[in-house]
Structure formats: C-alpha cells, structure tokens
Design a protein around this motif. Structure first.
Motif, short mmCIF file in Angstrom:
data_model
loop_
_atom_site.label_atom_id
_atom_site.label_comp_id
_atom_site.label_asym_id
_atom_site.label_seq_id
_atom_site.Cartn_x
_atom_site.Cartn_y
_atom_site.Cartn_z
N LEU A 70 -30.08 26.36 3.42
CA LEU A 70 -31.49 26.22 3.76
C LEU A 70 -32.37 26.58 2.56
CD1 LEU A 70 -33.30 25.52 6.18
CD2 LEU A 70 -33.35 27.95 6.74
N ARG A 71 -32.00 27.63 1.84
CA ARG A 71 -32.76 28.00 0.63
C ARG A 71 -32.66 26.92 -0.43
NH1 ARG A 71 -30.46 33.08 1.78
NH2 ARG A 71 -28.80 32.69 0.25
N ASN A 73 -32.00 23.69 -0.02
CA ASN A 73 -32.78 22.52 0.41
C ASN A 73 -34.27 22.78 0.25
OD1 ASN A 73 -30.25 21.74 2.65
ND2 ASN A 73 -31.21 20.15 1.41
N GLY A 74 -34.71 24.02 0.50
CA GLY A 74 -36.11 24.35 0.32
C GLY A 74 -36.55 24.20 -1.13
N LEU A 77 -36.73 20.60 -1.91
CA LEU A 77 -37.92 20.04 -1.27
C LEU A 77 -39.18 20.31 -2.10
CD1 LEU A 77 -39.09 18.66 1.26
CD2 LEU A 77 -39.26 20.92 2.31
N LEU A 238 -34.18 16.98 1.61
CA LEU A 238 -33.60 17.70 2.74
C LEU A 238 -32.19 17.22 3.07
CD1 LEU A 238 -36.65 18.04 5.15
CD2 LEU A 238 -35.41 19.90 4.04
N LEU A 288 -36.36 20.15 11.20
CA LEU A 288 -36.92 20.53 9.90
C LEU A 288 -37.55 19.33 9.22
CD1 LEU A 288 -34.19 22.94 8.46
CD2 LEU A 288 -36.52 23.55 9.08
N PHE A 292 -41.46 18.85 8.49
CA PHE A 292 -41.92 18.61 7.12
C PHE A 292 -42.82 17.38 7.05
CE2 PHE A 292 -41.10 15.76 3.53
CZ PHE A 292 -41.80 16.44 2.55
#
Length: 308
Positions: A70-71, A73-74, A77, A238, A288, A292
C-alpha cells in the motif's frame, strides 16, 4: 401518436436491454462474485466455501506485506502521474512551440512529426516486453545503463538498480513513466494544435516567454486533458503488477521494496491458494481506485475556459 410512442419505447428497449444484460453478466456479475468471495475462506480448488465475514479485511490491516504494498502504490500514485504529465506537457510544448520565435508567433520545431512517432514508439510494445528490455538495461554487469556510466568515467554511479532496496522502486517507476509519456505527449500535442493561434500571439505580444505561456495559457486550456490523464495514470500506478512481476527479483524484492497490491493478490491466490483473502485484496484495491478517481476529479475541478 400513442402507437408511435409505444413503438419508440419498444425499439429503445430492444436496443438497450441486450447490452445491459451482457454488461450485467460479464461485468457486474464478476464484481458481485469477488465481493462475495472476499467474505469466505475459499481455496480456489475445493467446492467447500466457508463464510468468514470481515475476517479477511481484518487480516489485511495486520498484514505487513499488504501495508508495504500500500505504501509503495501510494508513492507510485504520487510520482508516476505527476512526472508523466509534466514531461508530456513539456515535450508537447517543445514540439509545437519550440521552434524559432517570430515577432508575434511561436513556431513548432522541424521534424515535429518524426519526434511524435519516436516518442510514441513504446506504446507499440506490450508492457511485458518493455519490462524484459529494461531488465537488460538495468543489469548490474552487462546492462546498458551501467555500461554507459562506465564508458563516460562515472563508474562510481553504477548500481545494481533492481537489487538495492532504496533504488528498485524508483527504477520501476522510471520505466512506467518512460512507457507512458509518449502517449500523453501525443495527446497533449494534438490538444495544443487546436488552440487558436491568436491566443498565443496575444501572449507573445504581452511579453510572455515560452514557460509562462505554457503555464498560464496552454495548461489552463488543456486542463480537461490533464485531468483525465491524471486519473488514468493514477489507475496505472495503483496496479503496477505486470512490470513488477517481470522486472523485479522475488518478484517484489529486494526485501519487499517493490511489493504492490496486485502482486500480493496474485501470490495469495495462485501460490498460497487463499482465493478468499486475495478477493479481499482485490475489493480493497477496487475501492481505493474508485476513491482516487472520485477525489482526483473533484479536487482538480475547474471552471471551463471558453474561447470565443
């Protein structure tokens, strides 16, 4: 008149309902199945399915691998859309307005069509082929990048680009930007060609330089294109599954430095046989992405610039 009206409604129903039926069967139904499976412990093999409620989602909150993904992908992003759009706008502006500047106009450069084709070329290659090519570019001993650095006397900068935790994700993001920027450069270039020349001439007469014209005149007129590009590139960031799966060691390494949600989903389903848990990851990724897109469209909303 009433018969004609009923005939029109029958025609519309006959034209629309088959499409809606196909959409429900092939799009909505798989989504519904994924939502249901995320509430089970299905292994993907046996016909036995046990309902576990929100247990899979609770496990996600304690899964270090998922949180690391998740980090990552963040960060993707944040970096990939901004870098791609900025480079796409800059390259499009150089092609369309980077030529010799006249007294009242900004001219394009010579060979503009050739540059558009050259920049667009990566779009002709599939993402797996791009990933394999860049594996060779990043190879620590025989790679093109390190070979170039050594050839120009910069041996100290040579790295194991995909083998160092602090560099691997940045190397992957560079490939995503490289593979995408050509398409958006051509998209922005086509949009720039539709801008009336008198608007640009007015900016030149007011003393605006090229960068000022790009920032204050061109970008506001292309904002709808920029907004759509940001959403599409955000969805790409993502995901990131294919490029990470092929390029990185592990894959997802080193030490989980390039782990992404899509890769964790694939591993949970097809390596560990936890299809219910993988479905929960997919549902989380779905929401998510939806969140977004909604936030990006809402936050980047501006009044449309009309040209009379």
């Amino acid at each position: 008149m009433a018969a004609m009206r009923h005939g029109k409604y029958r025609f519309l129903a006959g034209a629309i309902l088959p499409g809606l039926l196909l959409y429900a069967v092939f799009v909505l139904s798989p989504y519904a199945q994924a939502f249901y499976l995320s509430l089970t412990d299905w292994t993907g093999v046996s016909g036995q399915v046990t309902f576990v409620g929100l247990e899979n989602y609770q496990r996600l909150l304690d899964d270090r691998s998922f949180l690391a993904a998740l980090r990552n992908n963040g960060l993707m992003l944040l970096v990939v859309p901004l870098a791609t759009i900025a480079l796409g706008l800059l390259l499009a502006a150089l092609v369309n307005f980077g030529g010799r500047r006249g007294s009242t106009m900004l001219a394009g450069i010579r060979g503009a069509e050739f540059y558009k084709i050259a920049y667009f070329f990566p779009q002709l290659l599939s993402l797996p082929i791009i990933a394999m090519l860049w594996q060779f570019v990043y190879h620590p001993n025989e790679g093109l990048l390190n070979g170039f650095l050594r050839a120009v006397g910069l041996d100290a900068l040579a790295r194991a680009w995909l083998g160092e935790p602090g560099l691997a994700l940045w190397a992957v993001m560079a490939v995503l930007v490289w593979s995408s920027v050509g398409f958006y450069m051509v998209l922005f270039s086509a949009a720039m060609e539709s801008i009336p020349r008198d608007v640009l001439e007015a900016a030149v007469l007011d003393g605006a330089g090229r960068l000022a014209t790009l920032r204050r005149v061109i970008v506001p007129l292309l904002w709808d294109n920029v907004q759509v590009a940001f959403v599409y590139l955000g969805v790409l960031a993502l995901d990131g599954f294919a490029i990470v799966q092929i390029m990185t060691v592990g894959p997802g390494g080193p030490d989980g430095a390039t782990e992404v949600i899509g890769l964790g989903l694939y591993r949970s389903a097809f390596t560990y046989g936890k299809f219910g848990y993988a479905a929960a990851m997919g549902v989380a990724l779905f929401f998510l992405t939806l969140a977004f897109a909604a936030i990006a469209l809402r936050a980047s909303r501006r009044e449309r610039v009309e040209l009379s």
